[in-house]
Write an enzyme that holds these catalytic residues in place. Sequence first.
Site, mmCIF file in Angstrom:
data_model
loop_
_atom_site.group_PDB
_atom_site.id
_atom_site.type_symbol
_atom_site.label_atom_id
_atom_site.label_comp_id
_atom_site.label_asym_id
_atom_site.label_seq_id
_atom_site.Cartn_x
_atom_site.Cartn_y
_atom_site.Cartn_z
ATOM 1 N N ASN A 1 11.869 -15.200 -2.967
ATOM 2 C CA ASN A 1 11.499 -14.940 -1.580
ATOM 3 C C ASN A 1 12.580 -15.471 -0.654
ATOM 4 O OD1 ASN A 1 9.311 -13.733 0.000
ATOM 5 N ND2 ASN A 1 9.126 -15.745 0.955
ATOM 6 N N CYS B 1 -16.450 19.392 4.314
ATOM 7 C CA CYS B 1 -17.801 19.028 4.748
ATOM 8 C C CYS B 1 -17.855 18.462 6.160
ATOM 9 C CB CYS B 1 -18.410 18.031 3.763
ATOM 10 S SG CYS B 1 -17.660 16.373 3.835
ATOM 11 N N ILE C 1 0.826 -1.215 0.000
ATOM 12 C CA ILE C 1 0.000 0.000 0.000
ATOM 13 C C ILE C 1 0.858 1.262 0.000
ATOM 14 C CG2 ILE C 1 -1.934 -1.151 1.141
ATOM 15 C CD1 ILE C 1 -1.024 0.083 3.794
ATOM 16 N N CYS D 1 -12.607 16.015 7.187
ATOM 17 C CA CYS D 1 -12.633 16.735 5.915
ATOM 18 C C CYS D 1 -12.925 18.214 6.153
ATOM 19 C CB CYS D 1 -13.697 16.128 5.002
ATOM 20 S SG CYS D 1 -13.873 16.979 3.419
ATOM 21 N N HIS E 1 -4.552 -4.185 -2.134
ATOM 22 C CA HIS E 1 -4.921 -3.738 -0.795
ATOM 23 C C HIS E 1 -5.024 -2.227 -0.676
ATOM 24 C CE1 HIS E 1 -3.184 -7.835 0.656
ATOM 25 N NE2 HIS E 1 -4.443 -7.928 0.269
#
Length: 250
Positions: free
Chosen positions: A226, A165, A112, A162, A128
């Site tokens: 790996n 809003c 991510i 936010c 992900h």
Amino acid sequence: MAEAITNATEAQQALASLFETHGHAVFFGGAGVSTASGIPDFRSVDGLYHQQFDYPPETMLSHSFFVSHKPDFYNFYRKKMIALDAKPNRAHTKLAELEAAGKLDAVVTQNIDGLHQMAGSKNVFELHGSVHRNVCQRCGKTYDAAWIMAREHEDAQGVPICPLCRGEIKPDVVLYEEPLDDNVVNGAVDAIAHADMLIIGGTSLVVYPAAGLTRFFNGDKLVIINRDPTPQDHNADLLISCDIAAAFDF
């Protein structure tokens, strides 16, 4: 089962040779791709799952924890999931070069951190999600990771709000208890299914449903890079057990 290459120079030569004879490769990667960039993985000895926190990391990265313990979630998210100083390593940059050269069709990543895109990769399927997208659940405005870290707009408990809003911000990251995005999964499956070579790198292949996507590969060569053995090693045509950044330094 193929014998594992442990020497980085031999790994470089083997990968370079395979990319000479295959033009539609796909790379499927996990946390081990980014450890050379200073981002800790989860399951190794020094990984997040072996560190001490107030709650287990698996708990803090769950949807229910996000809903019920937002201050604790964001404290962990900022400290352990966002790494603004991290830079792409040689594995990231080489994959981007291979894509630009027409040798690599796609990157499918469980990470991510956005390092593949930072390195220049274009066709990236983020299974992900990404810390670089944080979305207001009310108005849909998206904020980047730097905005989250700046902490200029948050409530008294440190939860980002936010400014447009006053809506709740949720990272565009797939948490435990949440499904993967269908469009991302379908794109990844299509890329893997049409690949003539699948390179699996830096992943233990134990996290599902992501690891299950590799079963759609029907191509010519399966390569696994790996440090530790994986449940799919017996299916590999080539096993590489050395630093992944070094293996891609060709």
